[in-house]
Design an enzyme around this catalytic site. Structure first.
Site, PDB file in Angstrom:
ATOM      1  N   CYS A   2     -14.129 -22.573 -22.056  1.00 49.97           N
ATOM      2  CA  CYS A   2     -14.318 -21.407 -23.443  1.00 49.97           C
ATOM      3  C   CYS A   2     -15.469 -20.003 -22.901  1.00 49.97           C
ATOM      4  O   CYS A   2     -15.083 -18.903 -23.074  1.00 49.97           O
ATOM      5  CB  CYS A   2     -14.778 -21.622 -24.423  1.00 49.97           C
ATOM      6  SG  CYS A   2     -14.214 -22.564 -25.584  1.00 49.97           S
ATOM      7  N   ARG A  49      -7.480 -23.410 -28.965  1.00 47.95           N
ATOM      8  CA  ARG A  49      -7.292 -22.227 -28.611  1.00 47.95           C
ATOM      9  C   ARG A  49      -6.016 -21.127 -29.069  1.00 47.95           C
ATOM     10  O   ARG A  49      -5.560 -21.426 -28.892  1.00 47.95           O
ATOM     11  CB  ARG A  49      -7.254 -21.853 -27.330  1.00 47.95           C
ATOM     12  CG  ARG A  49      -8.379 -22.438 -26.524  1.00 47.95           C
ATOM     13  CD  ARG A  49      -8.541 -22.912 -24.845  1.00 47.95           C
ATOM     14  NE  ARG A  49      -9.082 -23.917 -24.206  1.00 47.95           N
ATOM     15  CZ  ARG A  49     -10.174 -23.595 -24.250  1.00 47.95           C
ATOM     16  NH1 ARG A  49     -10.905 -22.840 -24.549  1.00 47.95           N
ATOM     17  NH2 ARG A  49     -11.089 -24.719 -23.928  1.00 47.95           N
TER      18      ARG A  49
HETATM   19  C1  BEZ Z   1     -14.469 -26.123 -22.605  1.00 47.88           C
HETATM   20  O1  BEZ Z   1     -14.531 -26.402 -21.292  1.00 47.88           O
HETATM   21  O2  BEZ Z   1     -14.055 -24.831 -22.936  1.00 47.88           O
HETATM   22  C2  BEZ Z   1     -13.818 -27.410 -23.160  1.00 47.88           C
HETATM   23  C3  BEZ Z   1     -12.927 -28.166 -22.352  1.00 47.88           C
HETATM   24  C4  BEZ Z   1     -13.015 -29.183 -23.691  1.00 47.88           C
HETATM   25  C5  BEZ Z   1     -12.893 -29.188 -24.731  1.00 47.88           C
HETATM   26  C6  BEZ Z   1     -13.481 -28.726 -25.410  1.00 47.88           C
HETATM   27  C7  BEZ Z   1     -14.019 -26.901 -24.721  1.00 47.88           C
END
Ligand code: BEZ
Length: 232
Positions: free
Chosen positions: A69, A146
């Site tokens: 993110c 996402r």
């Molecule tokens: C992330 O790295 O943004 C992420 C990875 C797994 C679950 C939620 C966020």
């Protein structure tokens, strides 16, 4: 009934209840973007006021302070000038609190110098995530997937992308599809596979025999009568 069938039935019912409770609606391409009011990192916003006269890219992320993110939000922030040039506002969203958002924005700014200036919705009651089908329980019961909604200045949903939690989006594709939509609207043309600005576009197929004759007599680049291209 075979042993093992009962737990299987209960798990199917559980999944069904989760889906009914979680995905309460999903706007489709061509639908009016559902309106909402939200607490964001730039203050309270009513979506219908925010969009006025602009394109909006509304996108969700699973959680603050997570690595993928952080790369995505930084990617959006770095394209500030591109989006401004193309009359497009950004709006992020997750089901974290406003305090978590502020702390994350501040932390990324201090560590990397990148500032997330666009509003990020603190959707702690998940009402907006549900309204936009961003909660998909098969992927996560506690975080939005996402999602990307490209919404035009008439508040119509024009393009939707959904990515899972473990795969980041592609900024080049988000920019490409935004420009493809805007160019298509402006010139009343369609975009072929892998279209990029500067490449040839597709002219709508003739709808009458007369238009067909005109097309055949034209000097357009023609693969067949229904597939003709031109440079804008
Ligand atoms: C992330 O790295 O943004 C992420 C990875 C797994 C679950 C939620 C966020």
């Amino acid at each position: 009934m075979k042993p093992g069938m009962i737990p299987g039935i209960f798990s199917n019912i559980k999944t069904l209840i989760m889906e009914v409770n979680t995905i309460t609606s999903m706007p489709r391409i061509g639908d009016k973007a559902p309106d909402f009011e939200a607490v964001t990192t730039t203050g309270k916003i009513k979506f219908s006021d925010y969009i006025k006269g602009s394109w909006v890219i509304l996108f969700s992320h699973p959680a603050d302070f997570t690595p993928v993110c952080t790369t995505e939000m930084s990617g959006f922030a770095k394209e500030k000038e591109f989006f401004a040039k193309h009359n497009t506002k950004l709006m992020g969203l997750s089901i974290d609190s406003i305090h978590a958002h502020i702390a994350w924005v501040n932390a990324v700014h201090e560590k990397t110098g990148v500032l997330f200036e666009f509003p990020i919705v603190a959707d702690i009651d998940m009402s907006i995530a549900k309204l936009y089908g961003m909660l998909q329980p098969g992927e996560s019961e506690t975080a939005a997937v996402r999602a990307v909604f490209i919404i035009d200045p008439e508040a119509k949903v024009r393009l939707i992308m959904y990515y899972p939690l473990n795969v980041g989006r592609n900024m080049a594709e988000i920019k490409r599809t935004l420009l493809a939509l805007q160019t298509s609207d402006e010139h009343k043309v369609a975009m072929p596979l892998d279209w990029e600005p500067g490449k040839k576009v597709i002219i709508p197929a003739p709808k009458t025999i007369e238009a067909l004759a005109e097309r055949k007599a034209s000097n357009l680049e023609m693969v067949d009568w229904y597939l003709a291209k031109k440079t804008l």
